[in-house]
Design an enzyme around this catalytic site. Sequence first.
Site, PDB file in Angstrom:
ATOM      1  N   GLU A   1       4.705  -5.485   7.333  1.00 27.73           N
ATOM      2  CA  GLU A   1       4.322  -4.211   7.488  1.00 27.73           C
ATOM      3  C   GLU A   1       4.307  -3.944   9.172  1.00 27.73           C
ATOM      4  O   GLU A   1       4.320  -2.488   9.552  1.00 27.73           O
ATOM      5  CB  GLU A   1       1.939  -4.593   8.136  1.00 27.73           C
ATOM      6  CG  GLU A   1       1.462  -4.514   6.840  1.00 27.73           C
ATOM      7  CD  GLU A   1       1.492  -5.443   5.658  1.00 27.73           C
ATOM      8  OE1 GLU A   1       2.578  -6.727   5.693  1.00 27.73           O
ATOM      9  OE2 GLU A   1       1.244  -6.002   5.170  1.00 27.73           O
TER      10      GLU A   1
ATOM     11  N   GLY B   1       0.768  -5.314   0.313  1.00 24.57           N
ATOM     12  CA  GLY B   1      -0.336  -5.194   0.170  1.00 24.57           C
ATOM     13  C   GLY B   1      -0.107  -5.744  -1.300  1.00 24.57           C
ATOM     14  O   GLY B   1      -1.199  -6.776  -2.163  1.00 24.57           O
TER      15      GLY B   1
ATOM     16  N   GLU C   1      -0.486  -9.569  -0.521  1.00 25.77           N
ATOM     17  CA  GLU C   1      -2.080  -9.683  -0.343  1.00 25.77           C
ATOM     18  C   GLU C   1      -2.021  -9.783  -1.654  1.00 25.77           C
ATOM     19  O   GLU C   1      -3.213 -11.139  -2.299  1.00 25.77           O
ATOM     20  CB  GLU C   1      -2.330  -8.718   0.019  1.00 25.77           C
ATOM     21  CG  GLU C   1      -1.693  -8.991   1.947  1.00 25.77           C
ATOM     22  CD  GLU C   1      -2.452  -7.714   2.936  1.00 25.77           C
ATOM     23  OE1 GLU C   1      -2.271  -6.752   2.275  1.00 25.77           O
ATOM     24  OE2 GLU C   1      -2.936  -7.803   3.801  1.00 25.77           O
TER      25      GLU C   1
ATOM     26  N   ALA D   1       1.387  -1.474  -0.115  1.00 23.40           N
ATOM     27  CA  ALA D   1      -0.234   0.014   0.136  1.00 23.40           C
ATOM     28  C   ALA D   1       1.042   0.899   0.457  1.00 23.40           C
ATOM     29  O   ALA D   1       2.360   1.211   0.001  1.00 23.40           O
ATOM     30  CB  ALA D   1      -1.319  -0.356   0.918  1.00 23.40           C
TER      31      ALA D   1
HETATM   32  N1  CO8 Z   1       4.537   3.736  -0.224  1.00 21.09           N
HETATM   33  C1  CO8 Z   1       4.591   4.565  -0.827  1.00 21.09           C
HETATM   34  N2  CO8 Z   1       6.378   4.379  -1.746  1.00 21.09           N
HETATM   35  C2  CO8 Z   1       7.226   3.314  -1.500  1.00 21.09           C
HETATM   36  C3  CO8 Z   1       6.658   2.522  -1.701  1.00 21.09           C
HETATM   37  C4  CO8 Z   1       5.485   2.253  -0.764  1.00 21.09           C
HETATM   38  N3  CO8 Z   1       4.964   1.026   0.043  1.00 21.09           N
HETATM   39  N4  CO8 Z   1       8.002   1.398  -1.194  1.00 21.09           N
HETATM   40  C5  CO8 Z   1       8.752   2.158  -2.287  1.00 21.09           C
HETATM   41  N5  CO8 Z   1       8.203   3.442  -2.235  1.00 21.09           N
HETATM   42  C6  CO8 Z   1       8.621   4.480  -3.118  1.00 21.09           C
HETATM   43  C7  CO8 Z   1      10.471   4.924  -2.425  1.00 21.09           C
HETATM   44  O1  CO8 Z   1       9.909   5.628  -1.180  1.00 21.09           O
HETATM   45  C8  CO8 Z   1      10.896   5.560  -3.269  1.00 21.09           C
HETATM   46  O2  CO8 Z   1      10.368   6.601  -3.679  1.00 21.09           O
HETATM   47  P1  CO8 Z   1      12.219   7.951  -3.387  1.00 21.09           P
HETATM   48  O3  CO8 Z   1      12.300   7.510  -4.781  1.00 21.09           O
HETATM   49  O4  CO8 Z   1      10.679   9.986  -3.722  1.00 21.09           O
HETATM   50  O5  CO8 Z   1      12.051   8.172  -2.151  1.00 21.09           O
HETATM   51  C9  CO8 Z   1      10.683   4.739  -3.882  1.00 21.09           C
HETATM   52  O6  CO8 Z   1       9.450   4.037  -3.791  1.00 21.09           O
HETATM   53  C10 CO8 Z   1      12.282   3.613  -4.806  1.00 21.09           C
HETATM   54  O7  CO8 Z   1      12.112   2.991  -3.242  1.00 21.09           O
HETATM   55  P2  CO8 Z   1      13.751   2.882  -2.590  1.00 21.09           P
HETATM   56  O8  CO8 Z   1      14.576   4.295  -3.372  1.00 21.09           O
HETATM   57  O9  CO8 Z   1      13.135   2.788  -0.961  1.00 21.09           O
HETATM   58  O10 CO8 Z   1      14.027   1.695  -3.543  1.00 21.09           O
HETATM   59  P3  CO8 Z   1      15.228   0.465  -2.497  1.00 21.09           P
HETATM   60  O11 CO8 Z   1      14.969  -0.345  -3.934  1.00 21.09           O
HETATM   61  O12 CO8 Z   1      15.845   1.249  -1.612  1.00 21.09           O
HETATM   62  O13 CO8 Z   1      13.874  -0.528  -1.311  1.00 21.09           O
HETATM   63  C11 CO8 Z   1      12.233  -1.611  -0.532  1.00 21.09           C
HETATM   64  C12 CO8 Z   1      13.435  -1.084  -1.790  1.00 21.09           C
HETATM   65  C13 CO8 Z   1      12.947  -2.628  -0.042  1.00 21.09           C
HETATM   66  C14 CO8 Z   1      10.721  -2.513  -1.462  1.00 21.09           C
HETATM   67  C15 CO8 Z   1      11.720  -0.814  -0.669  1.00 21.09           C
HETATM   68  O14 CO8 Z   1      11.749   0.775  -1.205  1.00 21.09           O
HETATM   69  C16 CO8 Z   1      10.800  -0.304   1.101  1.00 21.09           C
HETATM   70  O15 CO8 Z   1      10.626  -1.192   1.536  1.00 21.09           O
HETATM   71  N6  CO8 Z   1       9.317  -0.386   0.388  1.00 21.09           N
HETATM   72  C17 CO8 Z   1       7.935  -0.379   1.720  1.00 21.09           C
HETATM   73  C18 CO8 Z   1       7.266  -1.556   1.769  1.00 21.09           C
HETATM   74  C19 CO8 Z   1       6.813  -2.176   2.662  1.00 21.09           C
HETATM   75  O16 CO8 Z   1       6.707  -0.893   4.000  1.00 21.09           O
HETATM   76  N7  CO8 Z   1       5.421  -2.125   2.381  1.00 21.09           N
HETATM   77  C20 CO8 Z   1       4.376  -2.215   2.924  1.00 21.09           C
HETATM   78  C21 CO8 Z   1       3.326  -1.023   3.091  1.00 21.09           C
HETATM   79  S1  CO8 Z   1       1.922  -1.889   4.629  1.00 21.09           S
HETATM   80  C22 CO8 Z   1       0.733  -2.004   3.344  1.00 21.09           C
HETATM   81  O17 CO8 Z   1       1.228  -2.649   2.533  1.00 21.09           O
HETATM   82  C23 CO8 Z   1      -0.447  -2.951   4.290  1.00 21.09           C
HETATM   83  C24 CO8 Z   1      -1.148  -3.217   3.239  1.00 21.09           C
HETATM   84  C25 CO8 Z   1      -3.023  -3.526   3.654  1.00 21.09           C
HETATM   85  C26 CO8 Z   1      -3.113  -1.482   3.733  1.00 21.09           C
HETATM   86  C27 CO8 Z   1      -4.705  -2.013   4.684  1.00 21.09           C
HETATM   87  C28 CO8 Z   1      -5.405  -0.293   4.863  1.00 21.09           C
HETATM   88  C29 CO8 Z   1      -4.985   0.732   3.496  1.00 21.09           C
END
Ligand code: CO8
Length: 260
Positions: A134, A111, A114, A66
């Site tokens: 999460e 997500g 999921e 998400a």
């Molecule tokens: N949301 C928003 N932006 C994101 C997300 C995300 N989930 N994942 C990555 N991005 C963005 C980063 O902020 C970054 O943006 P910017 O270039 O502006 O800094 C860009 O994408 C590239 O990401 P990274 O620079 O972090 O890339 P890396 O190669 O260093 O890392 C990862 C890749 C490991 C995937 C890392 O981006 C990461 O950990 N992302 C988050 C993953 C995460 O925690 N996902 C779970 C989110 S919670 C969820 O999904 C709950 C679902 C249910 C919700 C129900 C209610 C709504």
Amino acid sequence: MAFDNLLIERDGATAIVTINRPKVLNALNTQTLDELRRAILDLKQDEGVRVVILTGAGEKSFVAGADINELAVQTPTGGREHALAGQQVLDLIENLGKPVIAAINGYALGGGCELAMACTLRIAADTARLGQPEISLGLIPGYAGTQRLPRLVGAGKAMEMILTGAPITADEAHRIGLVNRVVPAGDLMTDARALAAQLGKNAPIAMRYIINAVSKGAEIPFADACQYEATLFGLVASTDDMREGTAAFLDKRKPEFKGR
Ligand code: CO8
């Protein structure tokens, strides 16, 4: 139908839906989820579409979860509504009545994992990473991850993945039954399209009943599920496709299924 965050492509009877927000690793914001809901409803009505492939734009990510920008400002009631809205979209995918193949081309986190689990089948690139991170955000899964993951991999492994939040490799996901197969990243879409083309030759009504029997049957007592299967078997016995399939076998020719 025009979308900002989705690409829709047709390849014969296969529709390929690509989540297209590569700058944020295809994170699911409210708009993207809503577009996905509309696209899935559209594909459900389209009789020319027999199989759907769902994938993410770029080489790095299927869906990295998400959108955390939206999660960071959510309210308690808003959080519940967002979770329910996302769950409904995933239910639509699970119950589309046509096979949906997740072509997991990179990160499938939160997500994203999921979403892949709501699909009928999952093919992962060998570079993919899957997980429910999460907990590291002080959250829990909200798009039914606590329910679909244990059903796919068992409670013990699901607990470990959700409590640690640590992603697993594609090979590990294959070993525990989270994905159906792992292919070299460069072959992912070719493999997914080939599987879709193979399934697209099947009798559509029989595929719809199979998906329905497996997914609904898991939620009701075994004896009731067997009754349900028998009812669907009776219904499928009334189709032209059943007559065509059995006649083709006896005539030693390939069947041509029409979805009737
Ligand atoms: N949301 C928003 N932006 C994101 C997300 C995300 N989930 N994942 C990555 N991005 C963005 C980063 O902020 C970054 O943006 P910017 O270039 O502006 O800094 C860009 O994408 C590239 O990401 P990274 O620079 O972090 O890339 P890396 O190669 O260093 O890392 C990862 C890749 C490991 C995937 C890392 O981006 C990461 O950990 N992302 C988050 C993953 C995460 O925690 N996902 C779970 C989110 S919670 C969820 O999904 C709950 C679902 C249910 C919700 C129900 C209610 C709504």
